[in-house]
Design a protein around this motif. Structure first.
Motif, PDB file in Angstrom:
ATOM      1  N   ALA A 294      -3.341  -7.699 -14.378  1.00  0.00           N
ATOM      2  CA  ALA A 294      -2.539  -8.773 -13.822  1.00  0.00           C
ATOM      3  C   ALA A 294      -1.113  -8.281 -13.638  1.00  0.00           C
ATOM      4  CB  ALA A 294      -2.562 -10.002 -14.715  1.00  0.00           C
ATOM      5  N   TYR A 295      -0.428  -8.903 -12.724  1.00  0.00           N
ATOM      6  CA  TYR A 295       0.951  -8.523 -12.417  1.00  0.00           C
ATOM      7  C   TYR A 295       1.744  -9.798 -12.159  1.00  0.00           C
ATOM      8  CZ  TYR A 295       4.870  -6.469  -9.887  1.00  0.00           C
ATOM      9  OH  TYR A 295       6.126  -6.105  -9.479  1.00  0.00           O
ATOM     10  N   TYR A 296       2.987  -9.832 -12.678  1.00  0.00           N
ATOM     11  CA  TYR A 296       3.791 -11.037 -12.599  1.00  0.00           C
ATOM     12  C   TYR A 296       5.148 -10.761 -11.963  1.00  0.00           C
ATOM     13  CZ  TYR A 296       0.426 -12.716 -16.046  1.00  0.00           C
ATOM     14  OH  TYR A 296      -0.734 -13.081 -16.694  1.00  0.00           O
ATOM     15  N   SER A 297       5.716 -11.774 -11.369  1.00  0.00           N
ATOM     16  CA  SER A 297       7.093 -11.661 -10.912  1.00  0.00           C
ATOM     17  C   SER A 297       8.001 -11.681 -12.133  1.00  0.00           C
ATOM     18  CB  SER A 297       7.448 -12.820  -9.980  1.00  0.00           C
ATOM     19  OG  SER A 297       7.478 -14.045 -10.697  1.00  0.00           O
ATOM     20  N   ASP A 298       9.168 -11.116 -11.988  1.00  0.00           N
ATOM     21  CA  ASP A 298      10.106 -11.060 -13.107  1.00  0.00           C
ATOM     22  C   ASP A 298      10.507 -12.454 -13.566  1.00  0.00           C
ATOM     23  OD1 ASP A 298      11.862  -8.087 -11.930  1.00  0.00           O
ATOM     24  OD2 ASP A 298      10.041  -8.311 -13.120  1.00  0.00           O
TER      25      ASP A 298
ATOM     26  N   SER B  42     -10.144  -7.934  -1.551  1.00  0.00           N
ATOM     27  CA  SER B  42     -10.020  -6.607  -2.137  1.00  0.00           C
ATOM     28  C   SER B  42     -10.084  -6.753  -3.646  1.00  0.00           C
ATOM     29  CB  SER B  42      -8.704  -5.948  -1.712  1.00  0.00           C
ATOM     30  OG  SER B  42      -7.605  -6.769  -2.064  1.00  0.00           O
ATOM     31  N   GLN B  43     -10.290  -5.628  -4.324  1.00  0.00           N
ATOM     32  CA  GLN B  43     -10.409  -5.675  -5.784  1.00  0.00           C
ATOM     33  C   GLN B  43      -9.070  -5.922  -6.455  1.00  0.00           C
ATOM     34  OE1 GLN B  43     -12.353  -2.078  -6.983  1.00  0.00           O
ATOM     35  NE2 GLN B  43     -14.244  -2.524  -5.884  1.00  0.00           N
ATOM     36  N   VAL B  44      -8.045  -5.397  -5.852  1.00  0.00           N
ATOM     37  CA  VAL B  44      -6.695  -5.530  -6.380  1.00  0.00           C
ATOM     38  C   VAL B  44      -5.761  -5.841  -5.219  1.00  0.00           C
ATOM     39  CG1 VAL B  44      -4.807  -4.381  -7.599  1.00  0.00           C
ATOM     40  CG2 VAL B  44      -7.171  -3.895  -8.236  1.00  0.00           C
ATOM     41  N   ALA B  45      -4.789  -6.677  -5.450  1.00  0.00           N
ATOM     42  CA  ALA B  45      -3.807  -6.979  -4.417  1.00  0.00           C
ATOM     43  C   ALA B  45      -2.424  -7.047  -5.043  1.00  0.00           C
ATOM     44  CB  ALA B  45      -4.153  -8.276  -3.706  1.00  0.00           C
ATOM     45  N   GLY B  46      -1.415  -7.000  -4.177  1.00  0.00           N
ATOM     46  CA  GLY B  46      -0.045  -6.959  -4.650  1.00  0.00           C
ATOM     47  C   GLY B  46       0.677  -8.270  -4.472  1.00  0.00           C
ATOM     48  N   LYS B  47       1.974  -8.186  -4.231  1.00  0.00           N
ATOM     49  CA  LYS B  47       2.815  -9.382  -4.164  1.00  0.00           C
ATOM     50  C   LYS B  47       3.178  -9.813  -2.762  1.00  0.00           C
ATOM     51  CE  LYS B  47       7.008  -6.680  -5.036  1.00  0.00           C
ATOM     52  NZ  LYS B  47       8.200  -6.543  -5.908  1.00  0.00           N
ATOM     53  N   SER B  48       2.614  -9.145  -1.766  1.00  0.00           N
ATOM     54  CA  SER B  48       2.886  -9.548  -0.399  1.00  0.00           C
ATOM     55  C   SER B  48       1.887 -10.608   0.054  1.00  0.00           C
ATOM     56  CB  SER B  48       2.806  -8.347   0.545  1.00  0.00           C
ATOM     57  OG  SER B  48       2.876  -8.770   1.894  1.00  0.00           O
ATOM     58  N   SER B  49       2.381 -11.688   0.646  1.00  0.00           N
ATOM     59  CA  SER B  49       1.487 -12.755   1.098  1.00  0.00           C
ATOM     60  C   SER B  49       0.561 -12.277   2.217  1.00  0.00           C
ATOM     61  CB  SER B  49       2.313 -13.953   1.568  1.00  0.00           C
ATOM     62  OG  SER B  49       3.133 -13.601   2.664  1.00  0.00           O
ATOM     63  N   TYR B  50       0.930 -11.200   2.899  1.00  0.00           N
ATOM     64  CA  TYR B  50       0.101 -10.712   4.005  1.00  0.00           C
ATOM     65  C   TYR B  50      -1.226 -10.146   3.528  1.00  0.00           C
ATOM     66  CZ  TYR B  50       4.349 -11.248   6.730  1.00  0.00           C
ATOM     67  OH  TYR B  50       5.459 -11.770   7.345  1.00  0.00           O
ATOM     68  N   GLU B  51      -1.307  -9.814   2.252  1.00  0.00           N
ATOM     69  CA  GLU B  51      -2.550  -9.253   1.715  1.00  0.00           C
ATOM     70  C   GLU B  51      -3.614 -10.318   1.489  1.00  0.00           C
ATOM     71  OE1 GLU B  51      -1.998  -6.232  -1.465  1.00  0.00           O
ATOM     72  OE2 GLU B  51       0.106  -6.850  -1.391  1.00  0.00           O
ATOM     73  N   TYR B  52      -3.182 -11.591   1.463  1.00  0.00           N
ATOM     74  CA  TYR B  52      -4.058 -12.680   1.072  1.00  0.00           C
ATOM     75  C   TYR B  52      -4.503 -13.463   2.310  1.00  0.00           C
ATOM     76  CZ  TYR B  52      -2.332 -11.364  -3.469  1.00  0.00           C
ATOM     77  OH  TYR B  52      -2.014 -10.639  -4.588  1.00  0.00           O
TER      78      TYR B  52
END
Length: 124
Positions: free
Chosen positions: A58-62, A101-111
């Motif tokens: 998991a990854y979180y915003s600061d 995808s199995q993993v995604a980041g913090k860009s809304s374009y990935e979703y």
């Protein structure tokens, strides 16, 4: 196509807690990375947290790290966002979203798939 429905929003005092849920239907839920974004009035949509398809990373915003926890239960096709120590600046509409995808980041374009959102209001 994945369909997402959020619930659990509401009004809470500063310092309180809420738990958001995201119920999914459609293709195999466990194959998608999931995330929560939020949008406050007059502001752009911002990333909150993301979780991998297995739930192991998991990854979180600061701004929410240490206060919010993202999780998922693939047996129930549901994702969660536990929000503790809420602040007035956490007030926003919270959106659940899924990436193919199995993993995604913090860009809304990935979703690719988005729920309708649930309102969270934190009073001071």
């Amino acid at each position: 196509q994945v369909q997402l429905v959020e619930s659990g929003g509401g009004l809470v005092q500063a310092g309180g807690s809420l738990r958001l849920s995201c119920a999914a239907s459609g293709p195999i839920f466990s194959l998608y990375a999931l995330a929560w974004f939020r949008q406050a009035p007059g502001k752009e949509r911002e990333f909150v947290a993301t979780i991998s398809w297995t739930g192991r990373s998991a990854y979180y915003s600061d701004s929410v790290k240490g206060r919010f926890t993202i999780s998922r239960d693939n047996t129930k096709n549901t994702a969660y966002l536990q929000m503790n120590s809420l602040k007035p600046e956490d007030t926003a509409v919270y959106y659940c979203t899924a990436a193919p995808s199995q993993v995604a980041g913090k860009s809304s374009y990935e979703y690719h798939y988005w729920g309708q959102g649930t309102q969270v209001t934190v009073s001071s």
